[in-house]
Write a protein that holds these residues in place. Structure first.
Motif, short mmCIF file in Angstrom:
data_model
loop_
_atom_site.label_atom_id
_atom_site.label_comp_id
_atom_site.label_asym_id
_atom_site.label_seq_id
_atom_site.Cartn_x
_atom_site.Cartn_y
_atom_site.Cartn_z
N GLN A 79 -42.54 23.22 68.68
CA GLN A 79 -42.87 24.57 68.19
C GLN A 79 -42.47 24.73 66.73
O GLN A 79 -43.16 25.41 65.95
N THR A 80 -41.35 24.12 66.36
CA THR A 80 -40.89 24.22 64.96
C THR A 80 -41.88 23.50 64.05
O THR A 80 -42.26 24.01 63.00
N LEU A 81 -42.29 22.32 64.52
CA LEU A 81 -43.23 21.53 63.73
C LEU A 81 -44.55 22.29 63.57
O LEU A 81 -45.11 22.38 62.46
N ALA A 82 -45.02 22.87 64.68
CA ALA A 82 -46.30 23.61 64.65
C ALA A 82 -46.20 24.76 63.65
O ALA A 82 -47.14 25.02 62.89
N ARG A 83 -45.06 25.42 63.64
CA ARG A 83 -44.89 26.56 62.72
C ARG A 83 -44.89 26.08 61.27
O ARG A 83 -45.53 26.68 60.40
N LEU A 84 -44.18 24.99 61.02
CA LEU A 84 -44.13 24.46 59.65
C LEU A 84 -45.53 24.03 59.20
O LEU A 84 -45.91 24.22 58.04
N GLU A 85 -46.31 23.47 60.15
CA GLU A 85 -47.65 22.98 59.80
C GLU A 85 -48.61 24.12 59.42
O GLU A 85 -49.62 23.88 58.77
N GLN A 86 -48.27 25.35 59.83
CA GLN A 86 -49.12 26.48 59.41
C GLN A 86 -49.00 26.72 57.90
O GLN A 86 -49.90 27.26 57.28
N HIS A 87 -47.84 26.33 57.34
CA HIS A 87 -47.59 26.65 55.93
C HIS A 87 -47.62 25.42 55.01
O HIS A 87 -47.81 25.57 53.81
N PHE A 88 -47.35 24.24 55.61
CA PHE A 88 -47.12 23.06 54.77
C PHE A 88 -47.94 21.87 55.26
O PHE A 88 -48.32 21.79 56.43
N GLU A 89 -48.10 20.92 54.36
CA GLU A 89 -48.59 19.60 54.77
C GLU A 89 -47.32 18.82 55.14
O GLU A 89 -46.46 18.60 54.28
N VAL A 90 -47.20 18.49 56.42
CA VAL A 90 -45.91 18.00 56.93
C VAL A 90 -45.97 16.51 57.26
O VAL A 90 -46.85 16.07 58.00
N GLU A 91 -45.01 15.75 56.73
CA GLU A 91 -44.77 14.40 57.27
C GLU A 91 -43.56 14.54 58.18
O GLU A 91 -42.51 15.06 57.78
N SER A 92 -43.70 14.10 59.43
CA SER A 92 -42.62 14.32 60.39
C SER A 92 -42.11 12.99 60.92
O SER A 92 -42.65 11.92 60.60
N ASN A 93 -41.09 13.08 61.75
CA ASN A 93 -40.46 11.87 62.32
C ASN A 93 -40.19 12.13 63.80
O ASN A 93 -39.04 12.06 64.25
N GLN A 94 -41.26 12.47 64.55
CA GLN A 94 -41.05 12.83 65.96
C GLN A 94 -40.59 11.65 66.81
O GLN A 94 -40.08 11.83 67.91
#
Ligand code: DGY
Length: 326
Positions: free
Chosen positions: A15-30
């Motif tokens: 959910q945190t990642l999904a929220r961040l993706e609404q605002h940013f282009e995200v590189e993540s480390n799931q």
């Protein structure tokens, strides 16, 4: 318009990642891969923001190599992984997650104190190992908690939460030592009395460490300090590894210089001093004092709010170096 690019350095709630993706282009480390410092630097290239936990080191070398970085949001109240002066010098905002974890962490501090003083883990291992064949009058006799003297080193929000639990819930006599003394109103609310560090060490039946880790608090509890404590005392560290000299503590526990210790944090964690793993009178937990689902969600939300607040709205909620905001 393209979205700002950020790095989420560790696995987080989807959910945190999904929220961040609404605002940013995200590189993540799931996958929660362990990145070396050069790999972290490589992944931060072109990123303006980083979502970190206490395990990523943001220092002068990294900052020099990541000129686009504008903000690092730590999902932790502790921020000893940040070189805040170096961040300020480069005008990189640092944020942490105060308040949302205070009560949960204080609960855990008390749980660890109880488990340690009342020998809960040691006796559970004995039972599971099939060693319990008959009851005896002194079996796992531990230390009294209610009515005893609770010493707290570091009297910030979490220290105050532990003091209130001890004073109001367990009728404990609470003493504390801190860089600065609390106001009379806060002392009254915590039913806590300010004492010098030496008196704290000598008087406490249970000593709980809740101070931040800095160069000044490195090995604040070493062999000399342990030698001042009562031989019946319990030591609990929920602050940071490095505040206690773990080798000295292991020796003291082996020699029976204090009765027991409860440790949630370790020098060089996740490595644990091998001698601590072999002494029976220590309760060891893997840095989980703030780990309830509700609190970890609140911490993740606040770290995300700080990134969105700064990069989208220009208003981070809990900045550590607000001077960079200008
Ligand atoms: C904190 O918030 O500082 C906890 O120790 C989790 O890292």
């Amino acid at each position: 318009m393209s979205k700002p690019r950020i790095l989420v350095a560790r696995a987080v709630f989807p959910q945190t990642l999904a929220r961040l993706e609404q605002h940013f282009e995200v590189e993540s480390n799931q996958a929660d891969a362990t990145w070396s410092q050069p790999e972290l630097i490589a992944r931060l290239q072109g990123k303006v923001g980083a979502f970190t936990t206490g395990t990523e080191r943001i220092d002068a070398t990294l900052l020099a190599a990541c000129p686009d970085l504008k903000v690092c949001a730590n999902m932790a109240v502790g921020f000893n992984n940040f070189d805040v002066p170096a961040m300020s010098a480069r005008k990189v905002l640092a944020t942490n997650t105060p308040d949302v974890l205070t009560e949960t962490t204080a609960d855990f501090g008390f749980a660890l104190l109880m488990a340690t003083a009342r020998r809960i883990c040691e006796s559970e291992h004995y039972l599971r190992a099939g060693q319990w064949t008959k009851w005896s009058y002194d079996m796992f006799a531990g230390a009294e908690v209610h009515g005893s003297t609770l010493g707290i080193l570091g009297m910030g929000r979490i220290g105050q939460g532990i003091a209130k639990r001890g004073a109001h819930g367990f009728g404990m006599n609470v003493i504390y030592h801190n860089r600065s003394r609390l106001t009379p109103e806060l002392e009254a609310a915590c039913k806590a009395r300010y004492v010098g560090k030496e008196e704290l060490l000598k008087t406490a039946d249970h000593l709980v460490l809740v101070l931040p880790y800095t160069a000044a608090s490195h090995h604040a509890i070493g062999a000399a300090e342990i030698a001042l404590m009562k031989p019946t005392a319990t030591l609990v560290n929920i602050a940071r590894g490095g505040i206690v000299d773990d080798a000295a503590l292991a020796q003291a526990l082996k020699a029976g210089r204090i009765a027991a210790a409860g440790l949630d944090v370790f020098e060089g964690e996740p490595k644990v001093h091998p001698d601590l793993l072999t002494v029976p009178n220590v309760v060891l937990t893997p840095h989980i004092a703030s780990a309830t689902v509700t609190t970890r969600r609140a911490m993740a939300d606040l770290a995300a709010d700080n990134l969105i607040g700064f990069l989208v709205d220009g208003k981070p909620l809990t900045p550590l170096n607000p001077e960079v905001l200008g």
